[in-house]
Motif scaffolding. Structure first.
Motif, short mmCIF file in Angstrom:
data_model
loop_
_atom_site.label_atom_id
_atom_site.label_comp_id
_atom_site.label_asym_id
_atom_site.label_seq_id
_atom_site.Cartn_x
_atom_site.Cartn_y
_atom_site.Cartn_z
N ALA A 18 0.84 -1.20 0.00
CA ALA A 18 0.00 0.00 0.00
C ALA A 18 0.87 1.24 0.00
O ALA A 18 1.78 1.38 0.82
N GLY A 19 0.61 2.14 -0.94
CA GLY A 19 1.28 3.43 -0.98
C GLY A 19 0.41 4.49 -0.35
O GLY A 19 -0.63 4.19 0.25
N PRO A 20 0.80 5.76 -0.50
CA PRO A 20 0.01 6.85 0.10
C PRO A 20 -1.42 6.89 -0.42
O PRO A 20 -2.36 7.16 0.34
N ASP A 21 -1.60 6.64 -1.73
CA ASP A 21 -2.92 6.78 -2.34
C ASP A 21 -3.46 5.49 -2.95
O ASP A 21 -4.67 5.33 -3.09
N GLN A 22 -2.55 4.58 -3.34
CA GLN A 22 -2.97 3.35 -4.01
C GLN A 22 -1.87 2.32 -3.88
O GLN A 22 -0.81 2.58 -3.29
N LEU A 23 -2.11 1.13 -4.41
CA LEU A 23 -1.10 0.09 -4.39
C LEU A 23 0.09 0.50 -5.25
O LEU A 23 -0.07 1.13 -6.30
N VAL A 24 1.28 0.13 -4.79
CA VAL A 24 2.49 0.40 -5.56
C VAL A 24 3.25 -0.91 -5.72
O VAL A 24 3.11 -1.84 -4.93
N VAL A 25 4.10 -0.97 -6.77
CA VAL A 25 4.82 -2.19 -7.09
C VAL A 25 6.31 -1.88 -7.17
O VAL A 25 6.74 -0.98 -7.90
N LEU A 59 15.54 12.19 3.21
CA LEU A 59 15.89 12.37 4.62
C LEU A 59 15.56 13.77 5.11
O LEU A 59 15.22 13.97 6.29
N LEU A 60 15.66 14.75 4.22
CA LEU A 60 15.32 16.12 4.62
C LEU A 60 13.82 16.26 4.90
O LEU A 60 13.39 17.23 5.54
N ARG A 61 13.02 15.32 4.43
CA ARG A 61 11.57 15.36 4.70
C ARG A 61 11.21 14.64 6.00
O ARG A 61 10.04 14.64 6.40
N VAL A 62 12.20 14.00 6.63
CA VAL A 62 11.95 13.32 7.91
C VAL A 62 12.21 14.31 9.03
O VAL A 62 13.36 14.67 9.31
N GLU A 63 11.16 14.78 9.70
CA GLU A 63 11.29 15.85 10.68
C GLU A 63 12.20 15.47 11.85
O GLU A 63 12.83 16.34 12.46
N GLY A 87 9.85 5.40 -1.11
CA GLY A 87 9.10 5.24 0.14
C GLY A 87 9.97 5.40 1.37
O GLY A 87 9.52 5.10 2.49
N LEU A 88 11.21 5.90 1.19
CA LEU A 88 12.14 5.98 2.32
C LEU A 88 11.64 6.91 3.41
O LEU A 88 11.73 6.59 4.61
N THR A 89 11.14 8.08 3.04
CA THR A 89 10.65 9.03 4.05
C THR A 89 9.57 8.39 4.92
O THR A 89 9.62 8.47 6.15
N ARG A 90 8.61 7.76 4.28
CA ARG A 90 7.50 7.13 5.01
C ARG A 90 8.01 6.01 5.91
O ARG A 90 7.61 5.91 7.08
N ARG A 91 8.90 5.18 5.41
CA ARG A 91 9.40 4.05 6.20
C ARG A 91 10.19 4.53 7.41
O ARG A 91 10.01 4.02 8.52
N LEU A 92 11.08 5.49 7.19
CA LEU A 92 11.94 5.94 8.29
C LEU A 92 11.13 6.70 9.34
O LEU A 92 11.34 6.53 10.54
N ALA A 93 10.20 7.54 8.87
CA ALA A 93 9.36 8.28 9.82
C ALA A 93 8.56 7.32 10.70
O ALA A 93 8.37 7.56 11.90
N HIS A 94 8.14 6.21 10.11
CA HIS A 94 7.38 5.21 10.88
C HIS A 94 8.25 4.55 11.94
O HIS A 94 7.80 4.29 13.06
N LEU A 95 9.52 4.30 11.61
CA LEU A 95 10.42 3.64 12.55
C LEU A 95 10.88 4.58 13.66
O LEU A 95 11.22 4.13 14.76
N LEU A 128 17.71 0.19 4.24
CA LEU A 128 18.24 1.53 4.52
C LEU A 128 17.46 2.20 5.64
O LEU A 128 18.05 2.81 6.55
N ALA A 129 16.14 2.10 5.63
CA ALA A 129 15.33 2.70 6.69
C ALA A 129 15.68 2.09 8.04
O ALA A 129 15.82 2.80 9.05
N GLU A 130 15.85 0.77 8.08
CA GLU A 130 16.19 0.10 9.33
C GLU A 130 17.56 0.54 9.85
O GLU A 130 17.73 0.78 11.06
N GLN A 131 18.52 0.63 8.96
CA GLN A 131 19.87 0.99 9.39
C GLN A 131 19.94 2.44 9.87
O GLN A 131 20.61 2.75 10.86
N LEU A 132 19.25 3.34 9.18
CA LEU A 132 19.25 4.73 9.60
C LEU A 132 18.53 4.89 10.94
O LEU A 132 18.94 5.68 11.79
N ALA A 133 17.45 4.13 11.12
CA ALA A 133 16.75 4.17 12.41
C ALA A 133 17.67 3.67 13.52
O ALA A 133 17.70 4.24 14.63
N ARG A 134 18.42 2.61 13.24
CA ARG A 134 19.39 2.11 14.23
C ARG A 134 20.39 3.19 14.62
O ARG A 134 20.67 3.40 15.82
N LEU A 135 20.92 3.91 13.63
CA LEU A 135 21.91 4.94 13.91
C LEU A 135 21.29 6.12 14.66
O LEU A 135 21.91 6.68 15.58
#
Length: 717
Positions: free
Chosen positions: A279-286, A463-467, A708-716, A298-305
């Motif tokens: 699921a993407g922001p508005d519809q399914l993505v592939v 990453l600049l979009r991750v507050e 989807g990096l911004t969304r994934r990292l913000a969630h973590l 990448l999202a997991e590793q950045l969250a770890r750091l």
């Protein structure tokens, strides 16, 4: 095919000739070559039918004589068929041309001198007799026989490809991957070539498959088309995924099938774990499976750091009073945050700020590593900060497999600074973040208004979009930089304003409307006018192009610059690969990382040697080692006379000249591209072209990449 003696005054049906030298190979494979035949020792032949020929080959040509308005009398070829050379001279030319690895001109002369017209028959049917020739022992005899068989296989594969209407230039690339199975795979499973053989996309494989009887609605065909659309979106647009709607629409148009036939094939690819649907922001993505794994990792590793406790020694330090307020904020941020971002435009003091950050961290007892994605960027970082720097690749040298994803590969430092972070694609960013130990500080430094990476992803912008990630943007332009026309106009472009023309202070726009005239002017400026006016060598002037194709693109401008600066000459070795001639003295650039050779995308070097009998090109990498590329590896190199703006990222040149034209719609003209181009110049940048193209570039913001990096990292976080 009837053959008549060659007559330069008569139309002929066919002639057998030897290829002496390639003169020119155009992007559409139109080829010009010098030939020799028994009745006419030297003549010029031209036509697309000559595509793929190599010096030394013997060919049967069909066509007629014509008078070219510039180049005089030449033979226009309508059909070309490779044949086995039969005369002593043709056999010696063939063997000594470098087509057969292990045989050079002298050895070819010795072999043909011993066996005469029976030479090729001997190699085919009694290869052991080669040891009768002086200097040929069992090892060399085996090498020659193997190379001879390989060349015959490639020649046969060319015939197969031509039968399907596919460029014979692809034969050597296919053989390099599949060897003796090449012809069988082309005939039975051409879709397998996609992604494995450079230069073969879906349309080429599909042409072969349909002619071979594969049904237009076959699951095999539709799956290949789906994967091609995903891979093409990543390669051409930098997208990590496509929306389900876009993927269905694009694939339906490509294979000319209804979407209800295509949707089940996405489910099948999902079951095969080749794509991921979410699921993407508005519809399914592939996603393609690999890019999805990278983005998640990448999202997991950045969250770890981000969540780790700092290991940087914290001691009291004296603030540098020469710093501007936002620079001081950046120093404090880098020393207190385990992941942070420093961004800003040219002239705003990023390099000085990095120098202070590194010096302060060291004074506190911390270990510091300065790094950048390319060799030139690392060298420039070192020069600007006065501290040692290395490429990200060399920092990760003990992790040679670019596809490996490790949880812990320590890059032992308390603070790792990555300059030119806008160049980090998803692959490199994942490897980098995986290598940084928990508790180390990772500072990403870059200009967020520059072009994103060549590879997929938009890491810095995401990453600049991750507050939750601290960042400082430097905005104050210092007095010593404010006098530069390059910096002033770069900031105007970034703000969506046209540059001042003339810009003064090292910035110049020269208006011309005809793309061909633009190309000629760019060549003159780069090779004559600027070197003469500034008292520098032409090598100090770099031509940058927004586009690859067209009269003012990298391919055509590169060819013109090569002919002006390093033309073909008697006694100067050269080798043609596809549409490119490699000559001793050429400036070249690797376009892919090669961990075995220790060379990386974006470095530059000079061709210092070509050895036809060993089929090798020797290159001296700037500020590095001498490396060799086999003739079959030259797809990994491009000439560096004119390069794309994307490939110039991380580099700085004393003088830059660039064509700005709206040819073919000016599809690549975007504000970020123009901004990046202008900021590559240190002393002078000269733009040549149409004012409407300049206006178009400033007005166009460009499309945002699907990530989807911004969304994934913000969630973590």
């Amino acid at each position: 095919m009837p053959t008549r003696p060659v007559s330069t005054n008569d139309w002929i049906e066919a002639v057998e000739a030897s290829v002496e030298q390639l003169v020119y190979v155009r992007e559409d494979e139109y080829t010009v070559a010098r030939m020799s035949a028994d009745d006419v020792p030297h003549f010029v032949a031209a036509g697309r039918a000559l595509a793929g020929i190599q010096p030394g080959e013997t060919v049967d040509l069909s066509g007629e004589w014509a008078e070219h308005h510039r180049h005089g009398r030449r033979f226009t070829v309508t059909a070309c068929e490779r044949v086995v050379p039969s005369t002593v001279r043709a056999i010696q030319l063939y063997l000594g041309s470098g087509l057969v690895r292990g045989i050079g001109p002298r050895l070819a002369q010795a072999i043909v001198g011993h066996f005469g017209e029976a030479t090729l028959t001997v190699i085919d049917t009694a290869p052991g007799r080669l040891t009768e020739v002086l200097n040929i022992g069992p090892a060399r005899q085996g090498q020659i026989v193997e190379a001879w068989r390989e060349q015959k296989e490639i020649a046969a594969l060319m015939v197969v490809l031509q039968g399907f209407g596919v460029s014979p230039l692809l034969a050597a690339k296919i053989f390099q991957v599949y060897g003796t199975e090449s012809a069988e795979i082309v005939r039975t499973d051409p879709y397998q070539l996609i992604g494995r053989v450079r230069g073969i996309a879906f349309t080429t494989a599909d042409r072969i498959a349909l002619q071979s009887g594969v049904p237009a609605s076959s699951p095999q065909r539709i799956k290949a088309a789906l994967l091609d659309r995903l891979e093409g979106a990543a390669a051409r647009g930098g997208h990590c995924f496509l929306s389900m709607t876009a993927l269905l629409t694009q694939t339906a148009e490509l294979v000319e099938q209804d979407q209800d036939r295509i949707r089940p094939m996405i489910d099948a690819l999902t079951a095969e774990r080749r794509v991921v649907v979410e699921a993407g922001p508005d519809q399914l993505v592939v996603y393609g499976k690999e890019l999805h794994s990278r983005e998640v990792k990448l999202a997991e590793q950045l969250a770890r750091l981000c969540q780790a406790r700092s290991t940087l020694p914290m001691r009291a330090f004296k603030e540098d009073q020469t710093l501007h307020d936002d620079q001081r904020a950046a120093v404090n941020m880098a020393l207190t945050s385990t992941v942070s971002i420093l961004t800003g435009g040219p002239g705003c003091g990023k390099s000085h700020t990095v120098r202070v950050i590194a010096a302060t961290a060291r004074a506190m007892g911390g270990r510091v590593t300065l790094t950048a994605p390319t060799g030139k960027a690392a060298k420039r970082l070192s020069e600007l900060t006065g501290l040692p720097a290395m490429t990200v690749h060399r920092m990760l040298a003990h992790q040679p497999d670019p596809d490996a994803l490790f949880d812990q590969v320590p890059a032992q430092a308390d603070l790792i600074v990555v300059d030119e972070a806008s160049m980090l694609d998803l692959h490199l960013a994942t490897r980098l973040s995986s290598a940084v130990p928990s508790g180390s500080h990772l500072l990403l430094v870059g200009d967020s208004d520059q072009l994103p990476s060549i590879g997929p992803g938009s890491v810095l912008a995401d990453l600049l979009r991750v507050e939750e990630i601290p960042r400082v943007r430097l905005t104050h332009v210092f007095r010593q930089a404010d006098g530069s026309g390059i910096i002033r106009n770069a900031h105007r472009i970034r703000a969506g304003r046209l540059p001042a023309t003339p810009g003064g202070g090292g910035f110049w726009f020269e208006e011309l409307d005809d793309p061909e005239a633009v190309a000629e002017r760019v060549v003159h400026l780069a090779t004559v006018a600027i070197p003469r006016k500034q008292g520098v060598e032409p090598g100090q002037v770099q031509v940058l192009c927004p586009m690859r194709k067209g009269s003012a693109g990298t391919a055509e401008l590169g060819r013109k610059l090569q002919e002006r600066l390093n033309p073909a000459a008697a006694g100067r070795p050269e080798h043609w690969y596809g549409t490119s001639a490699f000559r001793v003295g050429d400036r070249v650039m690797p376009i892919r990382n090669n961990y075995d050779k220790g060379v990386f995308n974006g470095e530059t070097g000079t061709v210092t040697g070509i050895t036809p009998e060993q089929r090798l090109v020797e290159i001296l990498i700037d500020d590095g080692d001498t490396v060799t590329y086999g003739f079959d590896e030259l797809d990994d190199l491009t000439h560096a006379y004119a390069i794309s703006v994307h490939r110039s990222q991380g580099s700085e040149y004393p003088f830059v000249v660039a064509p700005i034209v709206a040819e073919s719609g000016g599809i690549m003209l975007r504000r970020r591209l123009l901004y990046t181009l202008v900021t590559r110049a240190r002393s002078w940048v000269v733009l040549v072209g149409e004012r409407k193209a300049l206006e178009l570039a400033v007005a166009r913001l460009g499309d945002r990449r699907n990530t989807g990096l911004t969304r994934r990292l913000a969630h973590l976080l």
